[in-house]
Design an enzyme around this catalytic site. Structure first.
Site, PDB file in Angstrom:
ATOM      1  N   LYS A 119       0.863  -1.185   0.000  1.00  0.00           N
ATOM      2  CA  LYS A 119       0.000   0.000   0.000  1.00  0.00           C
ATOM      3  C   LYS A 119       0.901   1.237   0.000  1.00  0.00           C
ATOM      4  O   LYS A 119       1.930   1.261   0.703  1.00  0.00           O
ATOM      5  CB  LYS A 119      -0.903  -0.045   1.238  1.00  0.00           C
ATOM      6  CG  LYS A 119      -1.969   1.040   1.299  1.00  0.00           C
ATOM      7  CD  LYS A 119      -2.921   0.779   2.470  1.00  0.00           C
ATOM      8  CE  LYS A 119      -3.966   1.860   2.632  1.00  0.00           C
ATOM      9  NZ  LYS A 119      -4.923   1.587   3.724  1.00  0.00           N
ATOM     10  N   SER A 168      -9.718   1.870   2.639  1.00  0.00           N
ATOM     11  CA  SER A 168      -8.802   2.583   1.782  1.00  0.00           C
ATOM     12  C   SER A 168      -7.777   1.699   1.076  1.00  0.00           C
ATOM     13  O   SER A 168      -7.159   2.146   0.107  1.00  0.00           O
ATOM     14  CB  SER A 168      -8.073   3.663   2.601  1.00  0.00           C
ATOM     15  OG  SER A 168      -7.311   3.073   3.622  1.00  0.00           O
ATOM     16  N   SER A 204     -10.162  -0.308   6.902  1.00  0.00           N
ATOM     17  CA  SER A 204      -9.553  -0.165   5.579  1.00  0.00           C
ATOM     18  C   SER A 204      -8.879  -1.389   4.986  1.00  0.00           C
ATOM     19  O   SER A 204      -8.550  -1.401   3.807  1.00  0.00           O
ATOM     20  CB  SER A 204      -8.524   0.959   5.605  1.00  0.00           C
ATOM     21  OG  SER A 204      -9.169   2.167   5.337  1.00  0.00           O
TER      22      SER A 204
END
Ligand code: GLN
Length: 482
Positions: free
Chosen positions: A65, A140, A164
């Site tokens: 990420k 996210s 997330s």
């Protein structure tokens, strides 16, 4: 790359495939997926395989990420404020994977700085759901979920402040696990709300999640919230029997009569969930229905907004464009900062900073910030009370399948807010929490979540593993429904 970590490790060990071949395949797939779903900020085309084979993760590609700092590699947090930022050090959790010979092949898109749940707010554009590109991945950790579900590699790193990791995993038909708070060091993870932030992983099987977190965890002198977990062996203990374990689900969230005008989708989702409760029982677990004051449950979203926005406002005050990020225009440093922040942050992030600043103002602190902290404590205490009797709480994730990108067909009502947001309790309490796929509605994946008491990660994963092995959704690769 539709194989699990264990399968890939066997192939590498027996020289049926080389790490270089795996990396080349993963990079090729990354470009295909980028074209279709926009999952990556950066594809690391220079990635090379390794001959190292002494760890289960050696030689196997993975994704990161883009809010994990990586030395000499662009790390943007999917924000224009850091669109050219190249860190000079690597996040501890990531370094631990590099040290065992795991091979990063891309950096994945997130909602700007992790502040979002849609996968649509990153500075490089929206991420599409690989099961249906007219829908969101959720966020996210959007790019990580999309890539793992698409078979780019067996795992990708995520972070989880509210849900997330666990929400996008649910909507992409994969596994998302955030361990107990502080089990993985957050040194080098861009901070969002420090009392809620967790590192974790998205995979296609519970076993893979255990292997990766075993490698990422550990005490770190650079993160004072990290703790010594050397007696926790997630992978080694994963097959332990769950017979006699006690679970509970919350009546107010799981029973259809609790909702005014439930959609057909919600009805199917909850019916499917109840079938999985029966499956738990058939595995020798005891499952009870329990009740939590709906007033407390309904307070959840506002408590989360108050605490996360306040902490984010404070954490992100270092984004001035002076220390890092593109320099703003102006003569005085205040003007330079204002220009940088005005141009760099998207409107959604600015909104959160306005809320956070308001809440942190001296005259508002008692009423908003302190009260939110008190209600957070009440919620955590309610869950801790459950853990006196039960090994874990099992609940459905969200109100059904992934939402549409245009939003027009998704009806969110007030009475479903707690069902959409309950995963945040895992962050309030720092509880270990895992989402696993538990079925399909109209060809799209849905999921359930298991959350246990702090430090009981082994038990949570054992329950998830036992349940996963009785269902048909392990190691799913997304197939577009239309
Ligand atoms: N969707 C939540 C938010 O927007 C959670 C984000 C997260 O866990 N990073 O804040």
């Amino acid at each position: 790359m539709d194989k699990t970590i264990l399968e890939l490790h066997e192939l590498l060990k027996n020289k049926k495939i080389s790490s270089q071949e795996l990396v080349a395949e993963s990079l090729k797939k990354s470009h295909e997926i980028q074209e279709k779903y926009n999952a990556f900020v950066t594809i690391l085309d220079d990635a090379k395989g390794t001959d190292k084979i002494d760890h289960l993760l050696s030689g196997i590609p993975f994704g990161i990420k883009d809010n994990y700092s990586m030395k000499n590699v662009l790390s943007t947090g999917s924000s224009n404020t850091l669109k050219d930022y190249v860190p000079f050090y690597t996040a501890t959790a990531l370094q631990k994977l590099l040290d065992v010979g795991a091979i990063p092949v891309n950096k994945t898109v997130l909602d700007e700085f992790g502040m979002g749940g849609t996968g649509t707010t990153g500075h490089t554009g929206i991420v599409k759901n690989p099961w249906d590109p007219t829908r969101m991945t959720a966020g996210s950790s959007a790019g990580s979920a999309c890539a793992v579900a698409s078979g780019v590699y067996p795992y990708a790193l995520g972070s989880d402040t509210g849900d997330s990791i666990r929400k996008p995993a649910a909507y992409c038909g994969i596994v998302g696990y955030k361990p107990t708070y502080g089990m993985i060091s957050r040194y080098g993870l861009f901070p969002f709300a420090s009392s809620l932030d967790h590192c974790g992983v998205l995979t296609r099987s519970v076993c893979d999640a255990a292997i990766v977190v075993d490698a990422m965890k550990g005490i770190d002198e650079h993160d004072m919230t990290s703790w010594d977990s050397k007696d926790i062996h997630l992978y080694e203990n994963i097959t332990k029997s769950v017979e006699g374990k006690k679970l509970c689900y919350i009546k107010e969230l799981c029973n259809i009569e609790m909702y005014d005008n439930p959609t057909e989708e919600l009805q199917n989702h909850l019916k499917n969930f109840k079938e999985k409760i029966e499956l738990c029982k058939s595995l020798g677990m005891k499952v009870d229905e329990v009740s939590i004051d709906p007033k407390l449950l309904n307070a959840l979203p506002s408590v989360y907004v108050a605490i996360s926005c306040a902490e984010a406002t404070s954490n992100m005050s270092n984004l001035t464009g002076i220390i890092f990020g593109p320099r703003g225009e102006g003569d005085k440093y205040e003007e330079i900062m204002m220009d940088h922040r005005t141009k760099g942050f998207s409107p959604l992030i600015k909104r959160r900073f306005v809320i956070g600043s308001y809440i942190l103002q001296k005259e508002n602190q008692e009423r908003y910030f302190k009260n939110a902290q008190r209600v957070r404590r009440l919620l955590v205490d309610a869950w801790k009370e459950l853990y006196r009797t039960y090994d874990a709480v099992i609940l459905p994730v969200g109100t059904g399948v992934a939402k549409h990108l245009d939003g027009s067909k998704d009806i969110l009502t007030k009475d479903t807010a707690a069902l959409e947001e309950h995963l945040q309790i895992g962050n309030f309490g720092g509880f270990p929490s895992i989402t696993i796929p538990d079925g399909f509605i109209d060809g799209l994946p849905v999921a359930l979540n298991i959350t246990g008491n702090c430090f009981e990660d082994e038990k949570v994963l054992q329950i998830a593993y036992a349940l996963e092995s009785k269902m048909d959704y392990k190691n799913q690769i997304a197939k577009e429904v239309k």
